[in-house]
Design an enzyme around this catalytic site. Structure first.
Site, PDB file in Angstrom:
ATOM      1  N   SER A  70      72.708  52.937 -64.258  1.00 34.14           N
ATOM      2  CA  SER A  70      71.192  53.122 -63.985  1.00 34.14           C
ATOM      3  C   SER A  70      70.672  53.453 -62.823  1.00 34.14           C
ATOM      4  O   SER A  70      71.154  53.320 -61.732  1.00 34.14           O
ATOM      5  CB  SER A  70      70.695  51.704 -64.557  1.00 34.14           C
ATOM      6  OG  SER A  70      71.195  51.086 -65.843  1.00 34.14           O
TER       7      SER A  70
HETATM    8  N1  SAH Z   1      74.325  48.228 -66.381  1.00 26.82           N
HETATM    9  C1  SAH Z   1      74.972  49.400 -66.137  1.00 26.82           C
HETATM   10  C2  SAH Z   1      74.359  50.411 -67.055  1.00 26.82           C
HETATM   11  C3  SAH Z   1      75.294  51.391 -68.053  1.00 26.82           C
HETATM   12  S1  SAH Z   1      74.667  52.402 -68.848  1.00 26.82           S
HETATM   13  C4  SAH Z   1      75.329  49.822 -64.937  1.00 26.82           C
HETATM   14  O1  SAH Z   1      74.802  49.251 -63.913  1.00 26.82           O
HETATM   15  O2  SAH Z   1      76.195  50.834 -64.635  1.00 26.82           O
HETATM   16  C5  SAH Z   1      74.787  51.309 -70.469  1.00 26.82           C
HETATM   17  C6  SAH Z   1      76.214  50.639 -71.142  1.00 26.82           C
HETATM   18  O3  SAH Z   1      75.699  49.868 -72.197  1.00 26.82           O
HETATM   19  C7  SAH Z   1      77.199  51.805 -71.375  1.00 26.82           C
HETATM   20  O4  SAH Z   1      78.378  51.450 -70.536  1.00 26.82           O
HETATM   21  C8  SAH Z   1      77.217  51.666 -72.753  1.00 26.82           C
HETATM   22  O5  SAH Z   1      78.829  51.794 -73.009  1.00 26.82           O
HETATM   23  C9  SAH Z   1      76.983  50.096 -73.029  1.00 26.82           C
HETATM   24  N2  SAH Z   1      76.636  49.962 -74.443  1.00 26.82           N
HETATM   25  C10 SAH Z   1      76.122  50.442 -75.204  1.00 26.82           C
HETATM   26  N3  SAH Z   1      76.061  49.811 -76.476  1.00 26.82           N
HETATM   27  C11 SAH Z   1      76.669  48.749 -76.238  1.00 26.82           C
HETATM   28  C12 SAH Z   1      76.811  47.286 -77.218  1.00 26.82           C
HETATM   29  N4  SAH Z   1      76.552  47.391 -78.533  1.00 26.82           N
HETATM   30  N5  SAH Z   1      77.489  46.508 -76.407  1.00 26.82           N
HETATM   31  C13 SAH Z   1      78.126  46.451 -75.149  1.00 26.82           C
HETATM   32  N6  SAH Z   1      77.838  47.628 -74.311  1.00 26.82           N
HETATM   33  C14 SAH Z   1      77.047  48.654 -74.721  1.00 26.82           C
END
Ligand code: SAH
Length: 222
Positions: A70
């Site tokens: 993010s």
């Molecule tokens: N908080 C993270 C943001 C990553 S992007 C950071 O600091 O890097 C969002 C993430 O949510 C992705 O890795 C994606 O695989 C995950 N995601 C999407 N749908 C999801 C679900 N239903 N359960 C768990 N993770 C999920």
């Protein structure tokens, strides 16, 4: 990892990180503890080496598997909103991704529970947490739309991927007095960062600002 890897040099140096925090301040982030934790947490160890020189730009960056770490502003903003009514002991994060957001949270609260649906990303995030010596992040490979039942209810839930509508299980696992920050909306369309609070009367909903996140998807995969 040797110490200089975490400390960083050149484009990952402390001076570069200080400039990022200056930008976040200019963009309206006010919580000093949040800013200080961002200033002192290496973001470059949460991205691939080829991307490390861009780690302190205020942008989302690719982390593989079609996912992104993010944008620092969003990390700061969501953290600030989550902590605005007092610092909770425990936070549930849905969407571990790179592990950066959970690392930030882990330095502000006692325990972070985080759930990721892509196993390969979770392995990398755990490795980064290990390198940083973080011992209070507990992670699970599963579909986070269902929350993390045995540890519920939560005073704080942060969702870092956008569903079309809020998963009912997450609202159910929100304690009275609890807060959930979550982007909601369609991909390619407009997404809104929302704050849900549970009072004794029921659920209150507030729209904070526009946002752009990867989609919250069903099911866990390798
Ligand atoms: N908080 C993270 C943001 C990553 S992007 C950071 O600091 O890097 C969002 C993430 O949510 C992705 O890795 C994606 O695989 C995950 N995601 C999407 N749908 C999801 C679900 N239903 N359960 C768990 N993770 C999920």
């Amino acid at each position: 990892m040797i110490n200089s890897d975490i400390q960083g040099i050149g484009m990952t140096s402390q001076r570069t990180r200080d400039r990022l925090v200056e930008r976040l301040r200019e963009k309206g982030i006010k919580n000093q503890r949040v800013l200080e934790v961002i200033r002192t947490t290496p973001r470059h160890i949460f991205v691939d080496e080829a991307m490390a020189h861009r780690a302190y730009e205020d942008t989302a960056l690719p982390i593989g598997h079609g996912q992104t770490i993010s944008q620092p502003y969003m990390v700061a903003r969501m953290t600030e909103v989550l902590l605005a009514a007092g610092v909770p002991d425990v936070v549930l994060e849905v969407g571990t991704g790179s592990g950066y957001q959970s690392a930030i949270l882990s330095r502000l609260v006692a325990k972070v529970y985080t759930v990721e649906r892509i196993s390969a990303l979770l392995q990398k995030a755990r490795e980064a947490h290990r390198k940083m010596g973080l011992l209070n992040v507990y992670s699970k490979h599963s579909d986070g739309s269902w929350g993390w039942e045995p540890k519920a209810p939560y005073l704080a839930i942060m969702v870092t991927a956008a569903p079309q509508s809020v998963p009912p299980s997450l609202l159910e696992q929100l304690a009275v007095g609890g807060r959930m920050v979550i982007p909601v909306g369609s991909i390619g369309g407009e997404q809104k960062l929302k704050l849900f609070t549970r009072t004794t009367e029921g659920i209150e909903e507030e729209t904070l600002e526009l946002a752009r996140f990867v989609p919250l998807l069903d099911g866990a995969i390798r």
